[in-house]
Design an enzyme around this catalytic site. Structure first.
Site, PDB file in Angstrom:
ATOM      1  CE1 TYR B 129       8.730  73.499 105.064  1.00 44.59           C
ATOM      2  CE2 TYR B 129       9.809  73.728 102.936  1.00 44.59           C
ATOM      3  CZ  TYR B 129       9.116  74.285 103.989  1.00 44.59           C
ATOM      4  OH  TYR B 129       8.795  75.615 103.980  1.00 44.59           O
ATOM      5  CD  GLN B 191       7.955  78.950 110.432  1.00 44.74           C
ATOM      6  OE1 GLN B 191       9.162  79.169 110.474  1.00 44.74           O
ATOM      7  NE2 GLN B 191       7.137  79.611 109.613  1.00 44.74           N
ATOM      8  CG  ASN B 214      13.319  79.279 102.613  1.00 42.63           C
ATOM      9  OD1 ASN B 214      13.704  78.579 103.561  1.00 42.63           O
ATOM     10  ND2 ASN B 214      12.307  80.109 102.719  1.00 42.63           N
ATOM     11  CB  SER B 237      19.229  71.899  88.636  1.00 41.74           C
ATOM     12  OG  SER B 237      19.032  70.664  87.993  1.00 41.74           O
ATOM     13  CD  GLN B 259      18.123  70.020  84.577  1.00 43.10           C
ATOM     14  OE1 GLN B 259      18.254  70.304  85.758  1.00 43.10           O
ATOM     15  NE2 GLN B 259      16.985  69.564  84.093  1.00 43.10           N
ATOM     16  CG  HIS B 262      15.724  73.682  87.214  1.00 43.74           C
ATOM     17  ND1 HIS B 262      14.486  73.497  87.764  1.00 43.74           N
ATOM     18  CD2 HIS B 262      16.021  72.534  86.582  1.00 43.74           C
ATOM     19  CE1 HIS B 262      14.052  72.274  87.478  1.00 43.74           C
ATOM     20  NE2 HIS B 262      14.962  71.677  86.752  1.00 43.74           N
ATOM     21  CD  GLU B 327      20.438  67.713  89.908  1.00 36.99           C
ATOM     22  OE1 GLU B 327      20.740  68.771  89.313  1.00 36.99           O
ATOM     23  OE2 GLU B 327      19.391  67.593  90.562  1.00 36.99           O
ATOM     24  CG  HIS B 328      20.108  65.811  85.724  1.00 35.11           C
ATOM     25  ND1 HIS B 328      19.987  67.056  86.303  1.00 35.11           N
ATOM     26  CD2 HIS B 328      19.058  65.090  86.178  1.00 35.11           C
ATOM     27  CE1 HIS B 328      18.907  67.084  87.067  1.00 35.11           C
ATOM     28  NE2 HIS B 328      18.318  65.906  87.013  1.00 35.11           N
ATOM     29  CG  ASP B 361      13.610  66.567  85.624  1.00 38.02           C
ATOM     30  OD1 ASP B 361      14.494  66.050  86.324  1.00 38.02           O
ATOM     31  OD2 ASP B 361      13.748  67.661  85.041  1.00 38.02           O
ATOM     32  CD  GLU B 415      40.570  47.847 121.730  1.00 38.35           C
ATOM     33  OE1 GLU B 415      39.418  47.989 122.177  1.00 38.35           O
ATOM     34  OE2 GLU B 415      40.839  47.821 120.510  1.00 38.35           O
ATOM     35  CG  HIS B 420      34.486  45.537 126.853  1.00 38.95           C
ATOM     36  ND1 HIS B 420      34.311  46.672 127.611  1.00 38.95           N
ATOM     37  CD2 HIS B 420      33.864  45.777 125.673  1.00 38.95           C
ATOM     38  CE1 HIS B 420      33.600  47.551 126.912  1.00 38.95           C
ATOM     39  NE2 HIS B 420      33.316  47.026 125.727  1.00 38.95           N
TER      40      HIS B 420
END
Lengths: 432, 432
Positions: B129, B191, B214, B237, B259, B262, B327-328, B361, B415, B420
């Site tokens: 996506y 969708q 989003n 970020s 950063q 962002h 993250e970084h 990046d 068991e 089995h």
């Protein structure tokens, strides 16, 4: 068991039917689980103790929620020593197989002063949920704990509901101790998941929660996902046997039944190129059924989700096996190793007539926690990878950065990220 | 930027503040997303087209939903050739790094006729996506597609919303084509996620969906998880710079700002053992701010989630970095390689003063899709592992099964799984 000739329509009908086993609508439970999690998050121990009193009838408090060393000693006394011995033997195999999955960090250097790599680090704390109730599976305790231990997880927490006297099943405690659980807490349901996700005064917050459970446990795990990690969502068990005319119909029948006994939603499917085998397997199933203790469950499971599928050739049989993506796949053909090379989707693959599925459930070493309900197309057996995480590692010298620094500036500016461009530019603007 | 002396309370306050960035309450959107997914599942293309008309104002139908070869050619014409060249150069590095992550299937034999192993198989179909709107990131297109391609995924589908004229951002199409997307569809939002999860006449069902989006996209992905696989949930970020008195304050300041630009929820944190550095970095931030185009965003982000933390020694600094699990993580100290060995939790680790975060990046090769908001404790950068799955492989000969078959029977019977036990027993009962 119904016998069906394979056609495109037949396969798509079967796949539809199989998928109906995943409950899609949890509405009634969701609000309850959300409320339990909220209470545990806000009130910690107090909420966990209240729910434990309410649901398990065990008067839990800070003094008795954790299983003591004495309780573990008592569990060993109460467990058949022969079973403890079998648990230990199985454990050796399970540990050995999972040790082989371990991966090293790696790095790679180039002459111009760059180093790139991946650092592999175990998670620090992991929580294992073990269901209570009538169906008690010490084997699952081993299968959940061993990969975490092999990964190098420092602290393995286990939670499992106790009965009203505060007692946990002895064989479960023995399995937990043998596999290396560091702490065991008497808590179950969504409240146990909440405690491990958010942490309480008594129960530590973990990085990942694994292990099966009822609908409350499953929904609670889904709800805390992201806050902690969870294992993949387990569905009803399945077996698919891919067999030609060389297969022993008694063995095939017995193996199909071994999965059908799990519960009424379990599925057992034979795909074969041999009509003669199909008939004989059906006959053997009928014979065995008279003797098995869980006959009622098995009959319902076979009625709903059991099939004998006739394929016109091995190619069609393999294609169908890949479309179904079964949790367990037995290949009992003239050349099982060759057929295996064509299998794309299966949780565990059992080759030849002595690799019976329960061998994998208990003893061979591979994990028995496997992707179900078609998810073998994208999920894997539980393993060491599930308890480590990776960090990228990047080192560039000035010499390495210089020839490409303008490319990075251009890329960043094309995305309107001017502060990104600036951070590269400042390293070279003193020159100009 | 505020400067704080590190204490246990300070760290726990900061962690609390950071976690507030994850929206906990999706209530208002959830019902809408559920309805969109239901419509797409039931009515397929028709629903996708309707929502696309409604939300993107693009009159989608079966004839125009897929991006054509001509549109891709036109995208190349509309893209700055210099940018196309940079995309190609970056791609070589990204491909090279991800190729190194590939893992072989493995197996292990023993003398008594057993073979155990893991078969690694790529997923067949993956959906990427790509968000539309103003912020367009061709670099993310590369980062999502390359690991799937390196893993050996046969078919890579991409969906991205078009504008009302049915046009997709040219640089995104160029990046998709260069990286190896097989098909691109003009669909966005929940969708598009529904279409890839369930399949429609026009858009194929995939095994896994990756890529940012989003709130509708994020919720839709979470809702279809289990039916297909998804990547981990991305948050705002973050950068954490770990620096001592040897660090260049200008570089540190520029990287923190990179950063912060962002979005307003982004976080930039410096942990340092040097008060002098802290002061100088603050000063440099002030200077840079005057010149940067995204100043307003940066100021808000620094006000809310920016910190300079003073540690009493490197050990405390490292411990704090592990608690934040950024993250970084940039390590700009006298001996960054040594410090790196002590880092447990970070998405990507940048070593030394020329390994600036934007290098990662765009260009160095490692993936820029990284775990955020503390999830580096249990999640990893997007990589080849995310596009393969494993199957356990088990082969036992009769000779290997014979000596342990009674152990398996005992374990199964403990068991209460008698079918089995039966499936192992039938393989040996002809002897008795």
């Amino acid at each position: 068991m119904r016998t069906v000739k394979l056609t495109k329509e037949a396969i798509s009908d079967i796949l539809e039917t199989m998928l109906q086993r995943s409950p899609g609508n949890y509405g009634a439970y969701e609000a309850r689980v959300t409320e339990i999690l909220r209470q545990v998050r806000e009130r910690g121990d107090e909420a966990v103790f209240e729910y434990t009193r309410q649901f398990d009838k065990f008067p839990a408090d800070a003094s008795n929620i954790r299983v003591t060393e004495e309780e573990i000693l008592r569990a060993y006394e109460e467990t058949d020593p022969a079973l403890t011995e079998v648990i230990r033997k199985a454990l050796v195999n399970i540990q050995k197989y999972h040790e082989k999955q371990k991966r090293n960090s790696w790095f790679d250097t180039s002459g111009d002063g760059t180093m790139l790599g991946q650092k592999v680090t175990p998670m620090e704390k992991v929580g294992v949920y073990v269901p209570g109730g009538k169906a008690v599976y010490p084997s699952s305790v081993l299968m959940n704990i061993v990969p975490a231990k092999a990964a190098g997880v420092e602290r393995i927490i286990m939670t499992t509901p106790a009965n009203s006297e505060g007692k946990v099943n002895p064989a479960v405690l023995v399995a937990a101790k043998e596999a290396g659980a560091d702490e065991v807490y008497k808590a179950g349901g969504a409240q146990a998941i909440g405690a491990m996700a958010y942490g309480t005064a008594s129960i530590p917050k973990v990085d990942k929660i694994v292990g099966p459970g009822n609908i409350y446990v499953a929904l609670a795990k889904r709800a805390v996902y992201g806050h902690v990690s969870i294992d993949s969502i387990a569905g009803p068990s399945e077996i698919l046997v891919l067999a030609d005319e060389t297969a022993n119909p008694r063995y095939v029948a017995a193996d199909l039944l071994s999965q059908a006994e799990h519960d009424e939603l379990a599925s057992a499917i034979l795909i074969t190129t041999s009509e003669a085998l199909a008939e004989r397997v059906n006959h053997e199933i009928h014979n065995f059924l008279q003797t098995l203790s869980r006959r009622e469950i098995i009959e319902k499971s076979l009625d709903n989700f059991g099939y004998i599928l006739l394929a016109k050739d091995m190619e069609e049989a393999i294609e169908t096996a890949n479309a179904i993506a079964s949790e367990h796949l037995e290949i009992v053909t003239r050349d099982p190793f060759y057929v295996m090379t064509k299998i794309k989707n299966a949780g565990a693959i059992f080759l030849g007539e002595y690799s019976s599925e329960p061998l994998g459930d208990y003893f061979a070493g591979p994990n028995h926690i496997l992707p179900t309900n078609g998810t073998a197309k994208f999920f894997s057996p539980l393993g060491v990878d599930d308890f480590v995480k990776k960090s990228s590692v990047i080192y560039y010298s000035r010499e390495a950065l210089a020839p490409i620094h303008k490319d990075i500036i251009q890329f960043a500016e094309s995305e309107q990220l001017t502060a990104h461009a600036n951070s590269i530019r400042v390293r070279f603007d003193e020159e100009s």
